[in-house]
Design a protein around this motif. Structure first.
Motif, PDB file in Angstrom:
ATOM      1  N   MET A  90       7.516  25.368 -13.851  1.00  0.00           N
ATOM      2  CA  MET A  90       7.797  26.732 -13.532  1.00  0.00           C
ATOM      3  C   MET A  90       7.874  27.471 -14.708  1.00  0.00           C
ATOM      4  N   GLU A  91       8.551  27.081 -15.475  1.00  0.00           N
ATOM      5  CA  GLU A  91       8.231  28.013 -16.861  1.00  0.00           C
ATOM      6  C   GLU A  91       7.021  28.203 -17.359  1.00  0.00           C
ATOM      7  N   ALA A  92       6.116  27.266 -17.190  1.00  0.00           N
ATOM      8  CA  ALA A  92       4.468  27.534 -17.407  1.00  0.00           C
ATOM      9  C   ALA A  92       3.866  28.399 -16.467  1.00  0.00           C
ATOM     10  N   LEU A 121      14.918  31.017  -6.770  1.00  0.00           N
ATOM     11  CA  LEU A 121      14.458  30.972  -7.933  1.00  0.00           C
ATOM     12  C   LEU A 121      13.183  31.906  -7.893  1.00  0.00           C
ATOM     13  N   PRO A 122      12.831  32.774  -9.000  1.00  0.00           N
ATOM     14  CA  PRO A 122      11.691  33.617  -9.119  1.00  0.00           C
ATOM     15  C   PRO A 122      10.516  33.377  -8.930  1.00  0.00           C
ATOM     16  N   ARG A 123      10.195  31.876  -8.990  1.00  0.00           N
ATOM     17  CA  ARG A 123       8.672  31.584  -8.998  1.00  0.00           C
ATOM     18  C   ARG A 123       8.742  30.230  -8.049  1.00  0.00           C
ATOM     19  N   ARG A 124       7.544  30.212  -7.248  1.00  0.00           N
ATOM     20  CA  ARG A 124       7.322  29.218  -6.551  1.00  0.00           C
ATOM     21  C   ARG A 124       6.152  28.399  -6.941  1.00  0.00           C
ATOM     22  N   ILE A 125       5.926  26.882  -6.592  1.00  0.00           N
ATOM     23  CA  ILE A 125       4.957  26.297  -7.067  1.00  0.00           C
ATOM     24  C   ILE A 125       4.375  25.977  -5.598  1.00  0.00           C
TER      25      ILE A 125
END
Length: 146
Positions: A90-92, A121-125
């Motif tokens: 997520m950080e990447a 959370l601010p990101r999704r994968i």
């Protein structure tokens, strides 16, 4: 993208890990249909509990590309990543994660906990699972029984 092909590369790397006394967990990073990094668990070899395959693949990809944001990379791994590794993905800014077998111990892409697509959370994968699952399961079974 040829998921079968790139998972095959991760499986080959996992066999190398198993031969070195590590868990058969391996990861490859792909950008624009080209493999840019490969890694396997090195926890035993390095006495480093953070030396997971996904972390190694992310580090090598960032080094080779000269940047920390890797939104154009897809990560292929033989086993569903743990919370530490999903956090690193997520950080990447990784957009897609492809894995072979679920991780019933600490899988963080939906099996034990859902971090990869957690609504708070601010990101999704994007997660694709089960690619070459039988081959990966065989590899894990061979290591556990041997």
């Amino acid at each position: 993208m040829n998921y079968e092909l790139f998972m095959g590369e991760a499986l080959a790397e996992a066999q190398l890990a198993a031969g070195r006394g590590e868990r058969p967990v391996a990861a490859v990073a792909v950008v624009d249909e080209a493999m840019v990094a490969r890694a396997h668990d090195r926890m035993e070899e390095s006495n480093d509990p953070t030396a997971h395959a996904v972390i190694g693949a992310l580090r090598e990809t960032a080094r080779r590309l000269g940047r920390t944001r890797l939104a154009d990379a897809t990560i292929f791994t033989t086993q569903e990543p743990c919370p530490m590794c999903v956090g690193a993905l997520m950080e990447a800014d990784i957009e897609t994660l492809v894995y072979a077998v679920a991780n019933s111990v600490d899988g963080a892409a939906g099996t034990v906990v859902q971090l990869a697509q957690h609504p708070a959370l601010p990101r999704r994968i994007k997660v694709v699972s089960g690619i070459r699952q039988d081959e990966a399961a065989e590899l894990f079974a061979g290591v556990l029984s041997g």
